[in-house]
Design an enzyme around this catalytic site. Structure first.
Site, PDB file in Angstrom:
ATOM      1  N   ILE A 215       0.917  -1.251   0.120  1.00  0.00           N
ATOM      2  CA  ILE A 215       0.188   0.071   0.071  1.00  0.00           C
ATOM      3  C   ILE A 215       0.796   1.250   0.003  1.00  0.00           C
ATOM      4  O   ILE A 215       0.744   2.251  -0.713  1.00  0.00           O
ATOM      5  CB  ILE A 215      -1.057  -0.034   1.186  1.00  0.00           C
ATOM      6  CG1 ILE A 215      -2.070  -1.102   1.014  1.00  0.00           C
ATOM      7  CG2 ILE A 215      -1.734   1.309   1.299  1.00  0.00           C
ATOM      8  CD1 ILE A 215      -2.981  -1.691   2.154  1.00  0.00           C
TER       9      ILE A 215
ATOM     10  N   LEU B 240      -4.609 -14.700  22.070  1.00  0.00           N
ATOM     11  CA  LEU B 240      -4.061 -13.842  23.009  1.00  0.00           C
ATOM     12  C   LEU B 240      -3.181 -14.896  24.054  1.00  0.00           C
ATOM     13  O   LEU B 240      -2.264 -14.555  24.563  1.00  0.00           O
ATOM     14  CB  LEU B 240      -5.201 -13.253  23.837  1.00  0.00           C
ATOM     15  CG  LEU B 240      -4.752 -12.194  24.666  1.00  0.00           C
ATOM     16  CD1 LEU B 240      -3.763 -11.079  24.254  1.00  0.00           C
ATOM     17  CD2 LEU B 240      -6.068 -11.188  25.241  1.00  0.00           C
TER      18      LEU B 240
ATOM     19  N   GLY C 237       3.120  -0.659   9.227  1.00  0.00           N
ATOM     20  CA  GLY C 237       2.456  -1.287  10.111  1.00  0.00           C
ATOM     21  C   GLY C 237       2.951  -2.855  10.040  1.00  0.00           C
ATOM     22  O   GLY C 237       3.339  -3.145   8.846  1.00  0.00           O
TER      23      GLY C 237
ATOM     24  N   TYR D 176      -2.853  -6.196  17.139  1.00  0.00           N
ATOM     25  CA  TYR D 176      -3.160  -5.372  15.899  1.00  0.00           C
ATOM     26  C   TYR D 176      -4.466  -4.389  16.163  1.00  0.00           C
ATOM     27  O   TYR D 176      -4.654  -3.414  15.626  1.00  0.00           O
ATOM     28  CB  TYR D 176      -3.243  -6.299  14.676  1.00  0.00           C
ATOM     29  CG  TYR D 176      -3.139  -5.967  13.095  1.00  0.00           C
ATOM     30  CD1 TYR D 176      -2.330  -5.110  12.745  1.00  0.00           C
ATOM     31  CD2 TYR D 176      -4.315  -5.917  12.657  1.00  0.00           C
ATOM     32  CE1 TYR D 176      -2.295  -4.458  11.559  1.00  0.00           C
ATOM     33  CE2 TYR D 176      -4.761  -5.412  11.463  1.00  0.00           C
ATOM     34  CZ  TYR D 176      -3.333  -4.447  10.779  1.00  0.00           C
ATOM     35  OH  TYR D 176      -3.654  -4.217   9.266  1.00  0.00           O
TER      36      TYR D 176
ATOM     37  N   ASN E  84       1.645   4.923   7.329  1.00  0.00           N
ATOM     38  CA  ASN E  84       1.251   3.594   6.688  1.00  0.00           C
ATOM     39  C   ASN E  84       1.907   2.320   7.247  1.00  0.00           C
ATOM     40  O   ASN E  84       1.544   1.297   7.253  1.00  0.00           O
ATOM     41  CB  ASN E  84       1.514   3.756   5.086  1.00  0.00           C
ATOM     42  CG  ASN E  84       1.258   2.361   4.335  1.00  0.00           C
ATOM     43  OD1 ASN E  84       0.371   1.872   4.434  1.00  0.00           O
ATOM     44  ND2 ASN E  84       2.588   1.944   4.146  1.00  0.00           N
TER      45      ASN E  84
ATOM     46  N   ASP F 280      11.212   3.770   4.805  1.00  0.00           N
ATOM     47  CA  ASP F 280      11.179   2.469   5.263  1.00  0.00           C
ATOM     48  C   ASP F 280      12.324   1.777   6.055  1.00  0.00           C
ATOM     49  O   ASP F 280      13.117   2.791   5.979  1.00  0.00           O
ATOM     50  CB  ASP F 280      10.595   1.560   4.045  1.00  0.00           C
ATOM     51  CG  ASP F 280       9.906   0.288   4.495  1.00  0.00           C
ATOM     52  OD1 ASP F 280      10.106  -0.340   5.367  1.00  0.00           O
ATOM     53  OD2 ASP F 280       8.844   0.121   3.827  1.00  0.00           O
TER      54      ASP F 280
HETATM   55  P1  NAD Z   1       3.308  -4.423   3.874  1.00  0.00           P
HETATM   56  O1  NAD Z   1       3.879  -5.584   4.974  1.00  0.00           O
HETATM   57  O2  NAD Z   1       3.453  -4.562   2.583  1.00  0.00           O
HETATM   58  O3  NAD Z   1       4.115  -2.904   4.309  1.00  0.00           O
HETATM   59  C1  NAD Z   1       4.090  -2.506   5.405  1.00  0.00           C
HETATM   60  C2  NAD Z   1       5.668  -1.726   5.388  1.00  0.00           C
HETATM   61  O4  NAD Z   1       5.991  -1.080   6.773  1.00  0.00           O
HETATM   62  C3  NAD Z   1       6.746  -2.716   5.096  1.00  0.00           C
HETATM   63  O5  NAD Z   1       7.564  -2.097   3.854  1.00  0.00           O
HETATM   64  C4  NAD Z   1       7.723  -2.749   6.162  1.00  0.00           C
HETATM   65  O6  NAD Z   1       9.082  -2.433   6.086  1.00  0.00           O
HETATM   66  C5  NAD Z   1       7.343  -1.158   6.733  1.00  0.00           C
HETATM   67  N1  NAD Z   1       7.589  -1.122   8.235  1.00  0.00           N
HETATM   68  C6  NAD Z   1       7.434  -1.912   9.205  1.00  0.00           C
HETATM   69  N2  NAD Z   1       7.799  -1.690  10.503  1.00  0.00           N
HETATM   70  C7  NAD Z   1       8.506  -0.544  10.166  1.00  0.00           C
HETATM   71  C8  NAD Z   1       9.245   0.364  11.107  1.00  0.00           C
HETATM   72  N3  NAD Z   1       9.323   0.050  12.427  1.00  0.00           N
HETATM   73  N4  NAD Z   1       9.833   1.608  10.440  1.00  0.00           N
HETATM   74  C9  NAD Z   1       9.582   1.910   9.278  1.00  0.00           C
HETATM   75  N5  NAD Z   1       8.809   0.879   8.355  1.00  0.00           N
HETATM   76  C10 NAD Z   1       8.307  -0.052   8.978  1.00  0.00           C
HETATM   77  O7  NAD Z   1       1.859  -3.971   4.547  1.00  0.00           O
HETATM   78  P2  NAD Z   1       0.391  -3.394   3.558  1.00  0.00           P
HETATM   79  O8  NAD Z   1      -0.218  -4.311   3.336  1.00  0.00           O
HETATM   80  O9  NAD Z   1       1.150  -2.471   2.360  1.00  0.00           O
HETATM   81  O10 NAD Z   1      -0.045  -2.509   4.598  1.00  0.00           O
HETATM   82  C11 NAD Z   1       0.252  -1.298   4.873  1.00  0.00           C
HETATM   83  C12 NAD Z   1      -0.743  -0.595   6.065  1.00  0.00           C
HETATM   84  O11 NAD Z   1      -2.018  -0.884   5.890  1.00  0.00           O
HETATM   85  C13 NAD Z   1      -0.228  -1.238   7.336  1.00  0.00           C
HETATM   86  O12 NAD Z   1      -0.474  -0.307   8.396  1.00  0.00           O
HETATM   87  C14 NAD Z   1      -1.534  -2.108   7.478  1.00  0.00           C
HETATM   88  O13 NAD Z   1      -1.777  -2.541   9.113  1.00  0.00           O
HETATM   89  C15 NAD Z   1      -2.658  -1.587   6.727  1.00  0.00           C
HETATM   90  N6  NAD Z   1      -3.683  -2.461   6.412  1.00  0.00           N
HETATM   91  C16 NAD Z   1      -3.295  -3.436   5.226  1.00  0.00           C
HETATM   92  C17 NAD Z   1      -4.635  -4.250   4.898  1.00  0.00           C
HETATM   93  C18 NAD Z   1      -4.376  -5.180   3.770  1.00  0.00           C
HETATM   94  O14 NAD Z   1      -5.125  -6.120   3.463  1.00  0.00           O
HETATM   95  N7  NAD Z   1      -3.089  -5.240   3.299  1.00  0.00           N
HETATM   96  C19 NAD Z   1      -5.667  -4.235   5.590  1.00  0.00           C
HETATM   97  C20 NAD Z   1      -5.804  -3.321   6.640  1.00  0.00           C
HETATM   98  C21 NAD Z   1      -4.948  -2.546   6.960  1.00  0.00           C
END
Ligand code: NAD
Length: 458
Positions: A230, A308, A301, A364, A299, A249
């Protein structure tokens, strides 16, 4: 990852077999590839249903005409007759701002009873209502809320054809805030957003410039987690709107970060946001490259799933630290240092898990729900500066994370929404680009779901 059912349902030879077997037949959604266009409704058959005497009518006609629609207000019967003679409607805007008593609900039935089956595939329906939900008059409060129930039900009924229905609550004094939200929800930029309600807030002053295209030209954004699904798509999408993006990142993915930054003329910043010196590093980096941020997208995450009872403490701690603590600290510091500019935009990535809760995701879901609460409260605190704070809650998005799910869980996740499919990361990036635009100045403190009206938490 490809969606076989979606492919088969959209092939003439196999679509009928799926129907015979009683399997879902999702419609392939029409999406935009480019930035916000000057005339997004050009060539889309648009119908405006606005009653005589509506205070919004003039503004609606102006906005729709400006967006390229060749529309006029018509009665349901005329609309029905015209539809059958000239083809189906692709956009319907229904003005329900005159609904003041129960009998007025009849207009919802009268208009949509005939038109629902006469919409084209991938149609957009946008309803408008007054926001009486916090009124002391219980009848008015009931009437507002009822339109939301209608919108969600309509969204479920038309979703099988890839169509969406959404609601905008407009209050006295927010009619002029309508343009960007309406253009967004009437266009294919909002393909995976359905059954949602946006509230317009009249406490924020209108920005001096309200560009409808190239909306972020000359602006600076920070997107964290930029190397992920994302995040990378968001950086691309913001850059399409003319923005320069600081792509942040963790250092372990520096190569992808450099590659992305190269593609969009962005600035890579390898940094772990949980490191003790991260905030100092980040603020001096921002100062070095700009006079402050116009947009910040939280973003980055992680998930560390376990029930739990079985969850080790470090799973709990790491999720709280990345998904919440780091965000709160970054914002606190950047706001104090005035590194988020007036009329800035803060956008937090939440999740449907934060709305509905999810087995194995107590850590989460806690953080993602916390971000919705944060957006609501921080929005109030920053109103005077014209800074908006919102959360985006994606549903099932086709990323590496969801590709790694067990096949049955993945299938259920994909199908359990009104559109019977998952969305690509681009759908989330579109919502972020909308929230980031100057024209979204009336939208603050809200959580916008990008989930095709998933049944979880709906
Ligand atoms: P992803 O795992 O592809 O990307 C997340 C990015 O965050 C990674 O590149 C990772 O290296 C970076 N990251 C993690 N820890 C970090 C840190 N300490 N410092 C800097 N960067 C860090 O995930 P995604 O699917 O692209 O999700 C992006 C966001 O959207 C997240 O917050 C996720 O929770 C949320 N989200 C995703 C979905 C989904 O279906 N993919 C659904 C709901 C919410």
């Amino acid at each position: 990852m490809s969606d076989l059912l979606l492919t088969l349902a959209n092939r003439p030879g196999t679509a009928r077999i799926l129907k015979t077997l009683g399997l879902p037949s999702p419609t392939r959604l029409t999406r935009e590839n480019g930035g916000f266009a000057p005339k997004p409704l050009n060539e889309l058959r648009t119908l405006l249903l606005s009653p005589e005497g509506s205070p919004c009518q003039e503004e609606l006609i102006r906005i729709l005409s400006n967006a390229g629609a060749d529309q006029e207000s018509r009665s349901p019967l005329e609309a029905y007759e015209e539809e059958t003679s000239q083809g189906r409607f692709q956009v319907i805007v229904y003005d329900g701002t005159m609904i003041r008593e129960v009998s007025h609900y009849r207009s919802l039935y009268d208009h949509f009873h005939r038109l629902t089956n006469r919409l084209s595939h991938n149609a957009k329906v946008v309803l408008l209502a007054r926001d009486f939900t916090s009124e002391t008059d219980p009848e008015l409060a009931a009437l507002s809320r009822g339109v939301e129930g209608f919108t969600k039900s309509l969204a479920k009924e038309i979703g099988k054809k890839g169509s969406t229905a959404n609601l905008i609550y407009v209050n006295q004094g927010t009619d002029s805030h309508l343009e960007m939200p309406l253009r967004f929800l009437c266009s294919h930029h909002s393909a995976f957003i359905s059954g949602q309600a946006l509230r317009l807030n009249n406490q924020l002053a209108q920005p001096d410039a309200l560009p409808l295209t190239n909306t972020l030209s000359g602006k600076m954004a920070l997107v964290t987690g930029c190397a992920g699904g994302i995040g990378a798509e968001t950086a691309h999408r913001l850059s399409q709107e003319g923005c320069q993006v600081i792509c942040l990142d963790i250092p372990a993915v520096e190569d992808s970060l450099n590659h992305l930054a190269n593609e969009i003329n962005g600035i890579p910043l390898p940094l772990d946001i949980t490191q003790p010196d991260a905030i100092e590093t980040l603020s001096s980096f921002i100062r070095q490259h700009s006079d402050g941020l116009d947009v910040i997208v939280h973003n980055a995450g992680i998930t560390r799933d376990k029930s739990l009872a079985k969850m080790p403490a470090h799973y709990w701690d790491s999720v709280i630290s990345v998904n919440l603590a780091a965000i709160l600290k970054i914002d606190q510091h950047l706001i104090k240092e005035k590194l988020i500019k007036p009329e800035g935009r803060i956008i937090c990535l939440s999740s449907i898990s934060g709305i509905a809760g999810n087995f194995g995701q107590s850590n989460y879901a806690t953080t993602k729900a916390a971000l919705m609460g944060y957006a609501k409260a921080q929005a109030q605190a920053l109103i005077a500066e014209g800074i908006t704070v919102n959360a985006i809650a994606p549903g099932f998005i086709e990323t590496n994370m969801t590709a790694a799910m067990p096949v049955l869980t993945r299938e259920a996740g994909r199908r359990l929404n009104a559109l019977s499919q998952g969305g690509p990361p681009r759908d989330v990036a579109e919502a972020i680009a909308f929230m980031a635009s100057p024209g979204a100045y009336g939208v603050t403190g809200q959580t916008l779901r990008v989930c095709g009206l998933g049944i979880m938490g709906a």
